[in-house]
Design an enzyme around this catalytic site. Sequence first.
Site, mmCIF file in Angstrom:
data_model
loop_
_atom_site.group_PDB
_atom_site.id
_atom_site.type_symbol
_atom_site.label_atom_id
_atom_site.label_comp_id
_atom_site.label_asym_id
_atom_site.label_seq_id
_atom_site.Cartn_x
_atom_site.Cartn_y
_atom_site.Cartn_z
ATOM 1 C CB ALA A 84 -0.976 -0.078 1.387
ATOM 2 C CE LYS A 86 -0.614 -12.931 0.952
ATOM 3 N NZ LYS A 86 -1.101 -11.458 0.678
ATOM 4 C CD GLU A 103 -7.385 -12.164 7.871
ATOM 5 O OE1 GLU A 103 -7.649 -11.058 8.713
ATOM 6 O OE2 GLU A 103 -8.141 -12.482 6.909
#
Lengths: 321, 321
Positions: A137, A188, A275
């Site tokens: 980002a 991933k 996560e």
Amino acid sequence: MSLNVGVIGAGAMGTAISQCIAPNTNKLLLYARRKEICDDINEGHINCEYHPSVKLHKNIMAVNDLCDLKDVDVIFLCIPSSVMRQTMVQLNDIVSDKCIFVSTAKGIENKTNKRMSEVIEEETGRSAVVLSGPNIASEMMKNLPSATTIASIKKKDLEIVKNVLSTPKLKVNTNHDVIGTEFCGIIKNILAISQGICKGMGINDNAKFAVFTKSYNETKCIIEKLGGNRSTVDDYCGFGDIITASTLNVSRNHTLGIWYGQGVYLDEQTGVLFEGKNTTIVLKEICDKLNIECLTVNFVYDVIILKKSPKKAFYALWEKL
Amino acid sequence: MSLNVGVIGAGAMGTAISQCIAPNTNKLLLYARRKEICDDINEGHINCEYHPSVKLHKNIMAVNDLCDLKDVDVIFLCIPSSVMRQTMVQLNDIVSDKCIFVSTAKGIENKTNKRMSEVIEEETGRSAVVLSGPNIASEMMKNLPSATTIASIKKKDLEIVKNVLSTPKLKVNTNHDVIGTEFCGIIKNILAISQGICKGMGINDNAKFAVFTKSYNETKCIIEKLGGNRSTVDDYCGFGDIITASTLNVSRNHTLGIWYGQGVYLDEQTGVLFEGKNTTIVLKEICDKLNIECLTVNFVYDVIILKKSPKKAFYALWEKL
């Protein structure tokens, strides 16, 4: 004709996508859950929390009420997977029937093990476009070159979203493999953890990249078994994102792996959400259910969830290579 | 039954392979062109020039005359591609009809543009086994885990060579795609240079790995056009070796790319051989001849051979992505 675009989530990625595509839009409404971020953006054209040093494009207007998005043509959903369902329930009553949803969330729903596009479809009856790629980002905020993959079963939606996203600096590949594209972003994380563990243990490069090769091929096998295409894994959403997350130090999951490889067992009570831990449990369930032997998932599960010795887990993996 | 094995070339790789497989062999004869290296090995069990700190396995005997290899069952050819043909001419009169040749040379013959297995077949009438993988020699010398790919059209030869190579630390995948396996080792050098140029220029990670993704897919396209299999590129000889050469600083070609990316044009008069430069010219010829548009080859050719500005070359590539 430029469109009205909404972006939900003024975190690092939502703000960066807004910044990239603002010049392509008629109006860009960036929804921030927190009032103070919304005010910062509208008053100072800065997202102080996530990109404090970059002036936002003048086209970007922050909103604090989802109802303000009622007239947009495309909505980018840049929110954690954990809040996708509740957000879609709210949005469904607000937006027009023609509004296209684009999910950038790389995760799977807790308990149901559903992909984000499945959650969106269940709550709104519409098939979503999914976006996945090696998109750091902070680089996108600076208008540095970047490439990404979008997938949808609807050709027309892909065209519209590609037009909204494409700039000289942002390249967009399209495909119809929603399952493969979403699972690339999920698996991933496991690869990033696995390579992190190897790094943390100080495993030699030949071995680290032998495991990486195996993991890459296992990713293709899992995706094929789940109904996706092997070739999707070679695209930006796969190869590009996998290399980024597994070789650089930009991914939280990679760092998590490094800690565990170094024998530091993070105390969950720190309150930090990894996560990748949830993803590991979910993928282990999926592999067991579908009878897929995935050495990488087992390795990561053994080290991160069962807290086995990384060395023993590594040699168990190596033996089966 | 263990076999008599010969290894030609007592450089970094020839010595490392000898060290790895010596325990699997009845007798291992390591041919060194230079008498002093031969003497060092036989007298002190050390290859002072290439691996000065590692004691060689007692099974390894150095020889200085190719005729000493007349009774071996398998010969590993660990020599530069530039001397493969002349070596095969000599060997053809020496070894038995049953001797299996294994080429580890990652290059293409000058002027003829032939792969090493083609050169071997032309001079000896036999199909060779080719070996290619992410195999950093210094790690193999230390008996650290490593994995590699061998390819041959002959199933029996693959079995024999796999048995000779396989140890708990060295994992071996086999396939029948000689063309694909050899070209992986060749094209890899272009990718290593390309990623080196990007690094040298300070290109941002999103862009660097977007280019890397494109390069990976172009590798598959070229190999398919040349008669190999796309899937071979996902194996150790492809993915594993490509990641090693393109992300670490162990490859000369990668370093060459970094220099050029930094605007340092190396003076060929230094006398240092950069095999990647020759490979770039050869691959450009191949792509032009077969009408393959390969952005990566063009990028590297523009920067390294035509000495165009890396920035201009990069943006020419980026535009076409």
